[in-house]
Design a protein around this motif. Structure first.
Motif, PDB file in Angstrom:
ATOM      1  N   MET A   1       7.750 -10.286   7.427  1.00 36.12           N
ATOM      2  CA  MET A   1       6.888  -9.139   7.371  1.00 36.12           C
ATOM      3  C   MET A   1       5.876  -9.273   6.240  1.00 36.12           C
ATOM      4  O   MET A   1       4.766  -8.790   6.371  1.00 36.12           O
ATOM      5  N   LEU A   2       6.269  -9.913   5.137  1.00 32.59           N
ATOM      6  CA  LEU A   2       5.359 -10.008   3.987  1.00 32.59           C
ATOM      7  C   LEU A   2       4.017 -10.644   4.327  1.00 32.59           C
ATOM      8  O   LEU A   2       2.993 -10.186   3.826  1.00 32.59           O
ATOM      9  N   PRO A   3       3.964 -11.680   5.172  1.00 32.62           N
ATOM     10  CA  PRO A   3       2.647 -12.251   5.494  1.00 32.62           C
ATOM     11  C   PRO A   3       1.693 -11.263   6.172  1.00 32.62           C
ATOM     12  O   PRO A   3       0.490 -11.472   6.181  1.00 32.62           O
ATOM     13  N   LEU A   4       2.218 -10.199   6.735  1.00 33.31           N
ATOM     14  CA  LEU A   4       1.390  -9.206   7.410  1.00 33.31           C
ATOM     15  C   LEU A   4       0.812  -8.168   6.455  1.00 33.31           C
ATOM     16  O   LEU A   4      -0.076  -7.399   6.831  1.00 33.31           O
ATOM     17  N   LEU A   5       1.307  -8.142   5.230  1.00 30.39           N
ATOM     18  CA  LEU A   5       0.881  -7.133   4.262  1.00 30.39           C
ATOM     19  C   LEU A   5      -0.306  -7.619   3.444  1.00 30.39           C
ATOM     20  O   LEU A   5      -0.459  -8.811   3.194  1.00 30.39           O
ATOM     21  N   SER A   6      -1.094  -6.669   2.992  1.00 27.86           N
ATOM     22  CA  SER A   6      -2.221  -6.998   2.115  1.00 27.86           C
ATOM     23  C   SER A   6      -1.697  -7.208   0.693  1.00 27.86           C
ATOM     24  O   SER A   6      -0.582  -6.803   0.357  1.00 27.86           O
ATOM     25  N   ARG A   7      -2.520  -7.820  -0.144  1.00 28.77           N
ATOM     26  CA  ARG A   7      -2.145  -7.999  -1.557  1.00 28.77           C
ATOM     27  C   ARG A   7      -1.908  -6.641  -2.212  1.00 28.77           C
ATOM     28  O   ARG A   7      -1.021  -6.485  -3.039  1.00 28.77           O
ATOM     29  N   THR A   8      -2.714  -5.660  -1.843  1.00 30.74           N
ATOM     30  CA  THR A   8      -2.568  -4.314  -2.401  1.00 30.74           C
ATOM     31  C   THR A   8      -1.224  -3.713  -2.024  1.00 30.74           C
ATOM     32  O   THR A   8      -0.549  -3.099  -2.856  1.00 30.74           O
ATOM     33  N   GLU A   9      -0.808  -3.883  -0.758  1.00 30.03           N
ATOM     34  CA  GLU A   9       0.488  -3.360  -0.320  1.00 30.03           C
ATOM     35  C   GLU A   9       1.635  -4.066  -1.046  1.00 30.03           C
ATOM     36  O   GLU A   9       2.587  -3.415  -1.488  1.00 30.03           O
ATOM     37  N   ILE A  10       1.543  -5.373  -1.188  1.00 32.35           N
ATOM     38  CA  ILE A  10       2.593  -6.124  -1.884  1.00 32.35           C
ATOM     39  C   ILE A  10       2.684  -5.683  -3.341  1.00 32.35           C
ATOM     40  O   ILE A  10       3.773  -5.480  -3.876  1.00 32.35           O
ATOM     41  N   ALA A  11       1.539  -5.508  -3.977  1.00 27.70           N
ATOM     42  CA  ALA A  11       1.530  -5.034  -5.364  1.00 27.70           C
ATOM     43  C   ALA A  11       2.119  -3.631  -5.452  1.00 27.70           C
ATOM     44  O   ALA A  11       2.857  -3.319  -6.401  1.00 27.70           O
ATOM     45  N   GLY A  12       1.819  -2.778  -4.483  1.00 28.58           N
ATOM     46  CA  GLY A  12       2.373  -1.426  -4.460  1.00 28.58           C
ATOM     47  C   GLY A  12       3.879  -1.432  -4.295  1.00 28.58           C
ATOM     48  O   GLY A  12       4.579  -0.625  -4.915  1.00 28.58           O
ATOM     49  N   ILE A  13       4.394  -2.348  -3.482  1.00 26.11           N
ATOM     50  CA  ILE A  13       5.842  -2.478  -3.307  1.00 26.11           C
ATOM     51  C   ILE A  13       6.470  -2.928  -4.622  1.00 26.11           C
ATOM     52  O   ILE A  13       7.467  -2.366  -5.079  1.00 26.11           O
ATOM     53  N   ALA A  14       5.875  -3.947  -5.241  1.00 28.40           N
ATOM     54  CA  ALA A  14       6.407  -4.477  -6.501  1.00 28.40           C
ATOM     55  C   ALA A  14       6.403  -3.414  -7.600  1.00 28.40           C
ATOM     56  O   ALA A  14       7.318  -3.358  -8.425  1.00 28.40           O
ATOM     57  N   ALA A  15       5.396  -2.554  -7.603  1.00 29.37           N
ATOM     58  CA  ALA A  15       5.284  -1.507  -8.621  1.00 29.37           C
ATOM     59  C   ALA A  15       6.099  -0.265  -8.283  1.00 29.37           C
ATOM     60  O   ALA A  15       6.198   0.651  -9.099  1.00 29.37           O
ATOM     61  N   GLY A  16       6.665  -0.222  -7.088  1.00 30.13           N
ATOM     62  CA  GLY A  16       7.457   0.932  -6.696  1.00 30.13           C
ATOM     63  C   GLY A  16       6.645   2.094  -6.150  1.00 30.13           C
ATOM     64  O   GLY A  16       7.176   3.178  -5.934  1.00 30.13           O
ATOM     65  N   ARG A  17       5.364   1.880  -5.881  1.00 26.91           N
ATOM     66  CA  ARG A  17       4.522   2.945  -5.334  1.00 26.91           C
ATOM     67  C   ARG A  17       4.624   3.026  -3.816  1.00 26.91           C
ATOM     68  O   ARG A  17       4.331   4.050  -3.224  1.00 26.91           O
ATOM     69  N   ILE A  18       5.008   1.923  -3.183  1.00 22.58           N
ATOM     70  CA  ILE A  18       5.141   1.864  -1.723  1.00 22.58           C
ATOM     71  C   ILE A  18       6.577   1.459  -1.402  1.00 22.58           C
ATOM     72  O   ILE A  18       7.107   0.507  -1.980  1.00 22.58           O
ATOM     73  N   ALA A  19       7.198   2.172  -0.483  1.00 25.03           N
ATOM     74  CA  ALA A  19       8.569   1.854  -0.076  1.00 25.03           C
ATOM     75  C   ALA A  19       8.536   0.789   1.026  1.00 25.03           C
ATOM     76  O   ALA A  19       8.033   1.041   2.121  1.00 25.03           O
ATOM     77  N   PHE A  20       9.064  -0.387   0.702  1.00 26.31           N
ATOM     78  CA  PHE A  20       9.097  -1.466   1.683  1.00 26.31           C
ATOM     79  C   PHE A  20       9.910  -1.063   2.906  1.00 26.31           C
ATOM     80  O   PHE A  20       9.562  -1.398   4.031  1.00 26.31           O
ATOM     81  N   ASP A  21      11.007  -0.336   2.686  1.00 26.18           N
ATOM     82  CA  ASP A  21      11.841   0.104   3.815  1.00 26.18           C
ATOM     83  C   ASP A  21      11.045   0.937   4.805  1.00 26.18           C
ATOM     84  O   ASP A  21      11.225   0.818   6.012  1.00 26.18           O
ATOM     85  N   ALA A  22      10.146   1.776   4.304  1.00 29.30           N
ATOM     86  CA  ALA A  22       9.326   2.605   5.192  1.00 29.30           C
ATOM     87  C   ALA A  22       8.367   1.743   6.002  1.00 29.30           C
ATOM     88  O   ALA A  22       8.181   1.962   7.201  1.00 29.30           O
TER      89      ALA A  22
END
Length: 76
Positions: A1-22
């Motif tokens: 799934m990670l290859p489908l995400l943007s750099r911004t989304e990956i950074a948001g997941i790493a920072a805890g702003r975006i829930a990867f599970d969602a």
């Protein structure tokens, strides 16, 4: 799934702003199909699972967790 995400989304997941599970749940609901079959017993369920893993359906063995013997037989 990670290859489908943007750099911004990956950074948001790493920072805890975006829930990867969602994101993963949304991906599964949009793109994947799930079926179930109510069976009478655990033994019957294990038997059906074994048959499907061996490729006992028109599409052959599953891509995830196939029976190794079914994969070897299909490769020859």
């Amino acid at each position: 799934m990670l290859p489908l995400l943007s750099r911004t989304e990956i950074a948001g997941i790493a920072a805890g702003r975006i829930a990867f599970d969602a994101l993963l749940g949304a991906y599964i609901r949009r793109r994947l199909l799930c079926r179930f079959a109510p069976l009478a017993s655990a033994a019957e369920a294990r038997g059906l699972e074994a048959a499907l893993r061996r490729g006992a359906w028109p599409h052959g063995p599953p891509l995830l967790n196939p029976d190794p013997a079914a994969v070897s037989a299909g490769a020859s």
